[in-house]
Each structure stands twice: as C-alpha cells, then as structure tokens.
Design a protein around this motif. Sequence first.
Motif, PDB file in Angstrom:
ATOM      1  N   GLN A  54       6.087   7.373  -3.863  1.00  0.00           N
ATOM      2  CA  GLN A  54       4.777   7.266  -3.237  1.00  0.00           C
ATOM      3  C   GLN A  54       4.402   5.799  -3.147  1.00  0.00           C
ATOM      4  N   ALA A  55       3.878   5.406  -1.994  1.00  0.00           N
ATOM      5  CA  ALA A  55       3.451   4.019  -1.793  1.00  0.00           C
ATOM      6  C   ALA A  55       1.950   3.989  -1.529  1.00  0.00           C
ATOM      7  N   LEU A  56       1.229   3.205  -2.317  1.00  0.00           N
ATOM      8  CA  LEU A  56      -0.198   2.986  -2.123  1.00  0.00           C
ATOM      9  C   LEU A  56      -0.363   1.562  -1.613  1.00  0.00           C
ATOM     10  N   VAL A  57      -0.926   1.427  -0.421  1.00  0.00           N
ATOM     11  CA  VAL A  57      -1.022   0.112   0.208  1.00  0.00           C
ATOM     12  C   VAL A  57      -2.470  -0.159   0.587  1.00  0.00           C
ATOM     13  N   SER A  58      -2.995  -1.272   0.110  1.00  0.00           N
ATOM     14  CA  SER A  58      -4.317  -1.742   0.497  1.00  0.00           C
ATOM     15  C   SER A  58      -4.105  -2.783   1.591  1.00  0.00           C
ATOM     16  N   PHE A 111       6.624  -2.232   5.863  1.00  0.00           N
ATOM     17  CA  PHE A 111       6.041  -0.904   5.672  1.00  0.00           C
ATOM     18  C   PHE A 111       7.137   0.164   5.681  1.00  0.00           C
ATOM     19  N   SER A 112       8.103   0.030   6.558  1.00  0.00           N
ATOM     20  CA  SER A 112       9.226   0.976   6.600  1.00  0.00           C
ATOM     21  C   SER A 112       9.994   0.947   5.291  1.00  0.00           C
ATOM     22  N   GLN A 113      10.182  -0.237   4.720  1.00  0.00           N
ATOM     23  CA  GLN A 113      10.874  -0.360   3.442  1.00  0.00           C
ATOM     24  C   GLN A 113      10.083   0.309   2.326  1.00  0.00           C
ATOM     25  N   LEU A 114       8.768   0.172   2.358  1.00  0.00           N
ATOM     26  CA  LEU A 114       7.935   0.837   1.348  1.00  0.00           C
ATOM     27  C   LEU A 114       8.053   2.350   1.455  1.00  0.00           C
ATOM     28  N   LEU A 115       8.062   2.872   2.674  1.00  0.00           N
ATOM     29  CA  LEU A 115       8.159   4.318   2.862  1.00  0.00           C
ATOM     30  C   LEU A 115       9.526   4.855   2.460  1.00  0.00           C
ATOM     31  N   ASP A 116      10.560   4.057   2.625  1.00  0.00           N
ATOM     32  CA  ASP A 116      11.917   4.491   2.295  1.00  0.00           C
ATOM     33  C   ASP A 116      12.244   4.362   0.809  1.00  0.00           C
ATOM     34  N   SER A 117      11.284   3.986  -0.001  1.00  0.00           N
ATOM     35  CA  SER A 117      11.537   3.772  -1.422  1.00  0.00           C
ATOM     36  C   SER A 117      11.811   5.069  -2.168  1.00  0.00           C
TER      37      SER A 117
END
Length: 84
Positions: free
Chosen positions: A53-57, A44-50
């Motif tokens: 915008q990250a959409l996660v189900s 999740f941290s990696q997704l936020l640091d991209s």
Amino acid sequence: MLAERAFIDLMKELHDEEAEPYHPIIAAEEPEAHLHPNAQRSLFSQLLDSGGQALVSTHSPYLAAMCSLPDLRSLSARGGHTLL
C-alpha cells in the motif's frame, strides 16, 4: 526509490521463506517535488508496483490524475480540525 524497492524485495523474500505474511506500507510526502511531470508519473508507477500500500501526500495534478477516484482522499483544515 531503487534502494527502497530492493529492501522491500529482500523483506518479501525473507518472509516467504518463513511462510509469514508480508504487506509493506509506503508513505511519501511530496515525492514529486522538483521532478518533471514524466518523472512524476514514473515515480508514481514505481510506488504502485511496490506490492503493498502506498500513501502519498501531493499537490501534483499529474499524480492525482493517475489515481482512480475511489483511491483519492482530500484533507482540509477548518477551525483547527482536519476534515476528510
């Protein structure tokens, strides 16, 4: 995740050279499946640091706990309709 991150960085570099705006949107469905809670937090941290915008189900309480309340959305189906 590493390949995705490398691709995003490359695209950002190319757009910066051309002075074009770049805002990546990443969508992930159940990215935590079969991962230990610590690995879920790291993902999740990696997704936020991209940088976009990250959409996660997810059904993971660990990922949900890492979000701020204004960023959370709950979807439910009732009577054939999806409710927000």
